[in-house]
Design a protein around this motif. Structure first.
Motif, PDB file in Angstrom:
ATOM      1  N   LYS A  56       0.819  -1.222   0.000  1.00 59.11           N
ATOM      2  CA  LYS A  56       0.000   0.000   0.000  1.00 59.11           C
ATOM      3  C   LYS A  56       0.850   1.268   0.000  1.00 59.11           C
ATOM      4  O   LYS A  56       0.320   2.366  -0.079  1.00 59.11           O
ATOM      5  N   TYR A  57       2.168   1.131   0.069  1.00 50.80           N
ATOM      6  CA  TYR A  57       3.066   2.286   0.099  1.00 50.80           C
ATOM      7  C   TYR A  57       3.635   2.644  -1.274  1.00 50.80           C
ATOM      8  O   TYR A  57       4.399   3.602  -1.396  1.00 50.80           O
ATOM      9  N   ALA A  58       3.298   1.914  -2.299  1.00 53.46           N
ATOM     10  CA  ALA A  58       3.916   2.090  -3.616  1.00 53.46           C
ATOM     11  C   ALA A  58       3.830   3.524  -4.132  1.00 53.46           C
ATOM     12  O   ALA A  58       4.773   4.030  -4.733  1.00 53.46           O
ATOM     13  N   HIS A  59       2.723   4.196  -3.868  1.00 51.59           N
ATOM     14  CA  HIS A  59       2.519   5.555  -4.382  1.00 51.59           C
ATOM     15  C   HIS A  59       3.478   6.588  -3.761  1.00 51.59           C
ATOM     16  O   HIS A  59       3.588   7.706  -4.240  1.00 51.59           O
ATOM     17  N   ILE A  60       4.195   6.201  -2.714  1.00 58.87           N
ATOM     18  CA  ILE A  60       5.099   7.114  -2.013  1.00 58.87           C
ATOM     19  C   ILE A  60       6.497   7.097  -2.642  1.00 58.87           C
ATOM     20  O   ILE A  60       7.328   7.943  -2.346  1.00 58.87           O
ATOM     21  N   PHE A  61       6.749   6.189  -3.575  1.00 59.41           N
ATOM     22  CA  PHE A  61       8.088   5.969  -4.128  1.00 59.41           C
ATOM     23  C   PHE A  61       8.163   6.256  -5.624  1.00 59.41           C
ATOM     24  O   PHE A  61       7.284   5.875  -6.376  1.00 59.41           O
ATOM     25  N   SER A  62       9.265   6.849  -6.018  1.00 60.50           N
ATOM     26  CA  SER A  62       9.562   6.975  -7.437  1.00 60.50           C
ATOM     27  C   SER A  62       9.953   5.599  -7.962  1.00 60.50           C
ATOM     28  O   SER A  62      10.871   4.972  -7.420  1.00 60.50           O
ATOM     29  N   PRO A  63       9.267   5.110  -8.999  1.00 59.66           N
ATOM     30  CA  PRO A  63       9.622   3.801  -9.545  1.00 59.66           C
ATOM     31  C   PRO A  63      11.046   3.757 -10.086  1.00 59.66           C
ATOM     32  O   PRO A  63      11.533   4.728 -10.658  1.00 59.66           O
ATOM     33  N   VAL A  64      11.685   2.620  -9.883  1.00 57.19           N
ATOM     34  CA  VAL A  64      13.018   2.363 -10.439  1.00 57.19           C
ATOM     35  C   VAL A  64      12.820   1.402 -11.606  1.00 57.19           C
ATOM     36  O   VAL A  64      12.280   0.316 -11.441  1.00 57.19           O
ATOM     37  N   PHE A  65      13.258   1.815 -12.796  1.00 59.82           N
ATOM     38  CA  PHE A  65      13.049   1.015 -13.998  1.00 59.82           C
ATOM     39  C   PHE A  65      14.277   0.208 -14.415  1.00 59.82           C
ATOM     40  O   PHE A  65      14.143  -0.833 -15.045  1.00 59.82           O
ATOM     41  N   TYR A  66      15.465   0.712 -14.058  1.00 60.06           N
ATOM     42  CA  TYR A  66      16.676   0.074 -14.575  1.00 60.06           C
ATOM     43  C   TYR A  66      17.870   0.484 -13.719  1.00 60.06           C
ATOM     44  O   TYR A  66      17.971   1.644 -13.302  1.00 60.06           O
ATOM     45  N   VAL A  67      18.770  -0.466 -13.466  1.00 59.88           N
ATOM     46  CA  VAL A  67      20.025  -0.168 -12.775  1.00 59.88           C
ATOM     47  C   VAL A  67      21.133  -1.016 -13.400  1.00 59.88           C
ATOM     48  O   VAL A  67      20.955  -2.207 -13.644  1.00 59.88           O
ATOM     49  N   ASP A  68      22.263  -0.368 -13.674  1.00 57.96           N
ATOM     50  CA  ASP A  68      23.479  -1.105 -13.994  1.00 57.96           C
ATOM     51  C   ASP A  68      24.635  -0.390 -13.292  1.00 57.96           C
ATOM     52  O   ASP A  68      24.402   0.522 -12.493  1.00 57.96           O
ATOM     53  N   LYS A  69      25.868  -0.784 -13.558  1.00 59.45           N
ATOM     54  CA  LYS A  69      27.005  -0.204 -12.823  1.00 59.45           C
ATOM     55  C   LYS A  69      27.198   1.280 -13.072  1.00 59.45           C
ATOM     56  O   LYS A  69      27.836   1.974 -12.284  1.00 59.45           O
ATOM     57  N   GLU A  70      26.627   1.797 -14.152  1.00 58.60           N
ATOM     58  CA  GLU A  70      26.832   3.207 -14.485  1.00 58.60           C
ATOM     59  C   GLU A  70      25.659   4.113 -14.138  1.00 58.60           C
ATOM     60  O   GLU A  70      25.862   5.254 -13.752  1.00 58.60           O
ATOM     61  N   VAL A  71      24.426   3.614 -14.298  1.00 59.14           N
ATOM     62  CA  VAL A  71      23.251   4.475 -14.147  1.00 59.14           C
ATOM     63  C   VAL A  71      22.078   3.778 -13.474  1.00 59.14           C
ATOM     64  O   VAL A  71      22.016   2.543 -13.422  1.00 59.14           O
ATOM     65  N   CYS A  72      21.153   4.614 -13.034  1.00 59.25           N
ATOM     66  CA  CYS A  72      19.852   4.176 -12.529  1.00 59.25           C
ATOM     67  C   CYS A  72      18.809   5.042 -13.237  1.00 59.25           C
ATOM     68  O   CYS A  72      18.986   6.257 -13.348  1.00 59.25           O
ATOM     69  N   ILE A  73      17.739   4.433 -13.712  1.00 58.44           N
ATOM     70  CA  ILE A  73      16.659   5.166 -14.382  1.00 58.44           C
ATOM     71  C   ILE A  73      15.419   5.110 -13.496  1.00 58.44           C
ATOM     72  O   ILE A  73      14.977   4.035 -13.094  1.00 58.44           O
ATOM     73  N   GLN A  74      14.876   6.295 -13.191  1.00 64.41           N
ATOM     74  CA  GLN A  74      13.685   6.402 -12.362  1.00 64.41           C
ATOM     75  C   GLN A  74      12.679   7.356 -13.006  1.00 64.41           C
ATOM     76  O   GLN A  74      13.011   8.077 -13.935  1.00 64.41           O
ATOM     77  N   GLY A 126      10.372  14.391  -4.144  1.00 64.11           N
ATOM     78  CA  GLY A 126       9.797  15.105  -5.271  1.00 64.11           C
ATOM     79  C   GLY A 126       8.334  15.333  -4.958  1.00 64.11           C
ATOM     80  O   GLY A 126       7.843  14.948  -3.887  1.00 64.11           O
ATOM     81  N   ILE A 127       7.631  15.947  -5.899  1.00 66.03           N
ATOM     82  CA  ILE A 127       6.207  16.249  -5.719  1.00 66.03           C
ATOM     83  C   ILE A 127       5.459  15.734  -6.939  1.00 66.03           C
ATOM     84  O   ILE A 127       5.824  16.052  -8.077  1.00 66.03           O
ATOM     85  N   ASN A 128       4.417  14.943  -6.710  1.00 67.89           N
ATOM     86  CA  ASN A 128       3.650  14.389  -7.830  1.00 67.89           C
ATOM     87  C   ASN A 128       2.557  15.362  -8.284  1.00 67.89           C
ATOM     88  O   ASN A 128       2.417  16.460  -7.745  1.00 67.89           O
ATOM     89  N   GLU A 129       1.762  14.929  -9.265  1.00 71.21           N
ATOM     90  CA  GLU A 129       0.725  15.787  -9.841  1.00 71.21           C
ATOM     91  C   GLU A 129      -0.392  16.130  -8.854  1.00 71.21           C
ATOM     92  O   GLU A 129      -1.117  17.090  -9.038  1.00 71.21           O
ATOM     93  N   LYS A 130      -0.512  15.368  -7.762  1.00 72.03           N
ATOM     94  CA  LYS A 130      -1.499  15.668  -6.715  1.00 72.03           C
ATOM     95  C   LYS A 130      -0.917  16.576  -5.638  1.00 72.03           C
ATOM     96  O   LYS A 130      -1.546  16.807  -4.625  1.00 72.03           O
ATOM     97  N   GLN A 131       0.309  17.017  -5.856  1.00 70.25           N
ATOM     98  CA  GLN A 131       1.045  17.853  -4.896  1.00 70.25           C
ATOM     99  C   GLN A 131       1.406  17.081  -3.627  1.00 70.25           C
ATOM    100  O   GLN A 131       1.562  17.642  -2.551  1.00 70.25           O
ATOM    101  N   GLU A 132       1.539  15.756  -3.768  1.00 68.98           N
ATOM    102  CA  GLU A 132       1.960  14.905  -2.652  1.00 68.98           C
ATOM    103  C   GLU A 132       3.454  14.625  -2.764  1.00 68.98           C
ATOM    104  O   GLU A 132       4.001  14.536  -3.864  1.00 68.98           O
TER     105      GLU A 132
END
Length: 193
Positions: A56-74, A126-132
């Motif tokens: 139920k906490y998923a909406h509080i986190f920026s999703p992580v899509f990809y990680v390797d030794k050089e970068v992380c994409i969120q 960060g702040i989402n579109e609902k200002q949360e």
């Protein structure tokens, strides 16, 4: 992913921590690891997000899509603005944002079950579109901080943040300092990284 370097330009730059440099590309951020600690933070964010997205906490986190030794994409979220050029404890100031449902409960879970460190600092939100509020930087554990970050900071390998008057622009703000012998008192905007 093999062309991520071309997306990390001066114009796309949005933030710099002690272990990762962040660029925005459309609705995503590319966190470039500056050192091994940054990579470990990104792996930890991926691990936490993989678990948390089923709760139920998923909406509080920026999703992580990809990680390797050089970068992380969120996912990108608008940054929480600084006050007087400084970050702050998110609970000590109010703004145009609100705390999301289950926030306090989630913070306890992160503290007690995931050993997450420095999660009340405004720069981690960060702040989402609902200002949360949304957690955008949640990969530093207390253990990683104590065992790797502190020794690296003491050696001047990663910066600590101190408040000084920048010698470049003359504004009092947060300055990245690399050990006690660092005499370059300039902010990021004036060229210090």
């Amino acid at each position: 992913m093999e062309n991520w370097h071309s997306l990390c330009t001066k114009e796309n730059f949005i933030g710099l921590g002690s272990t990762r440099k962040v660029y925005r590309f459309n609705e995503y951020v590319i966190k470039v690891h500056l050192n091994h600690i940054g990579y470990l933070q990104s792996l930890r964010e991926l691990e936490i997000y993989q678990y948390i997205k089923q709760t139920k906490y998923a909406h509080i986190f920026s999703p992580v899509f990809y990680v390797d030794k050089e970068v992380c994409i969120q996912q990108y979220y608008q940054e929480v603005p600084m006050y007087d050029n400084q970050t702050f404890d998110i609970h000590e100031r109010s703004g145009y944002w609100t705390f999301p449902i289950h926030y306090d409960e989630c913070i306890e879970v992160l503290d007690n079950e995931w050993d997450v460190f420095d999660i009340k600092d405004s720069s981690n939100y960060g702040i989402n579109e609902k200002q949360e509020l949304v957690l955008i930087d949640y990969g530093m554990s207390k253990t990683l901080y104590e065992k790797e970050w502190v020794p690296a900071a003491e050696k001047g390998e990663v910066p600590q943040i101190e408040v000084h008057i920048c010698r470049g622009c003359g504004t009092q703000k947060e300055i990245r300092m690399y050990g006690k012998d660092d005499s370059d008192i300039r902010c990021i905007a004036c060229g210090k990284e």
